[in-house]
Design a protein around this motif. Structure first.
Motif, PDB file in Angstrom:
ATOM      1  N   ARG A 171      -0.384   1.993  -3.916  1.00 43.39           N
ATOM      2  CA  ARG A 171      -1.667   1.645  -3.294  1.00 43.39           C
ATOM      3  C   ARG A 171      -2.734   1.285  -4.316  1.00 43.39           C
ATOM      4  NH1 ARG A 171      -4.424   6.269   0.086  1.00 43.39           N
ATOM      5  NH2 ARG A 171      -2.446   6.123   1.213  1.00 43.39           N
ATOM      6  N   VAL A 224      -3.705  -2.611  -3.846  1.00 42.98           N
ATOM      7  CA  VAL A 224      -4.592  -2.699  -2.683  1.00 42.98           C
ATOM      8  C   VAL A 224      -5.357  -4.026  -2.635  1.00 42.98           C
ATOM      9  CG1 VAL A 224      -6.535  -1.516  -3.810  1.00 42.98           C
ATOM     10  CG2 VAL A 224      -6.305  -1.465  -1.309  1.00 42.98           C
ATOM     11  N   THR A 265       0.819  -1.221   0.000  1.00 38.88           N
ATOM     12  CA  THR A 265       0.000   0.000   0.000  1.00 38.88           C
ATOM     13  C   THR A 265       0.847   1.263   0.000  1.00 38.88           C
ATOM     14  OG1 THR A 265      -0.172  -0.083   2.428  1.00 38.88           O
ATOM     15  CG2 THR A 265      -1.934  -1.118   1.151  1.00 38.88           C
TER      16      THR A 265
END
Length: 214
Positions: A147, A151, A143
């Motif tokens: 990110r 994710v 992340t």
């Protein structure tokens, strides 16, 4: 007929000789290999212990003395690399290397090191809790490195970590944040709620719920 008997006797003699060599030589060879393996393992452990010592000291240095902290971290990295070279199938030095690289700010390289540690067959030698902790750290790095792209992968790591590590404020808070970033508010509320069951005063969980409008 005599030639056949002679040939048979020669074959028996050769077989007996081969068995004698096997009995005398191979156990010694196996013992030599075992001794060499044990020596290598001991050396790798020494490097690993030294790397852990350097990393611990680097983390304890005040923020206003960054140069000393980085020097200690680089020493830890050298020791971790030595342990890896001696025991390349052991995930422990790779995990330690990742922690050092993260401290030095090299998050992309730290992520690659954790990927190697959690790859097969290395990951099989990790206990459940150790594997869970490594997965959480990898999720954190994913992340922070990218990110948007990582994710979903981070969520997978965290879900697996929950199974391995049990209830953890760190795991569920990061999972809640990941769900927030994905726009999954119900799942985020659930994750923060799990934190508050075990840690009613968790600031991170309360802040997360506040962001979600609760």
């Amino acid at each position: 007929m005599e030639a056949t008997e002679v040939a048979l006797q020669v074959a028996i003699l050769l077989l007996t000789l081969a068995m004698f060599i096997a009995i005398q030589y191979f156990p010694k060879q196996a013992l030599t290999k075992l001794r060499a393996k044990n020596r290598t393992s001991l050396q790798a452990n020494r490097h690993l212990i030294q790397a852990t010592h350097f990393l611990s000291k680097a983390k304890s240095i005040p923020h206003n003395n960054k140069s000393q902290s980085q020097t200690l971290a680089r020493n830890a990295l050298l020791e971790a690399e030595s342990a890896i070279s001696l025991s390349p199938r052991d995930p422990a030095p790779l995990i330690l290397k990742a922690l050092v690289l993260d401290l030095l700010g090299h998050k992309g390289s730290a992520l690659k090191s954790l990927d190697l540690a959690l790859s097969s067959p290395r990951v099989k030698s990790l206990e459940g809790r150790e594997r869970g902790d490594a997965l959480v750290k990898r999720a954190e790095l994913k992340t922070s490195v990218n990110r948007r792209r990582r994710v979903d992968s981070a969520i997978e790591d965290l879900r697996e970590a929950v199974k391995l590590s049990g209830e953890s404020e760190r795991v569920y808070c990061l999972l809640g944040q990941c769900y927030e970033w994905k726009g999954k508010k119900d799942e985020a509320r659930w994750a923060y709620g799990q934190v508050l069951k075990a840690h009613p005063g968790s600031v991170l969980a309360l802040e997360g719920l506040d962001r979600l409008g609760l």
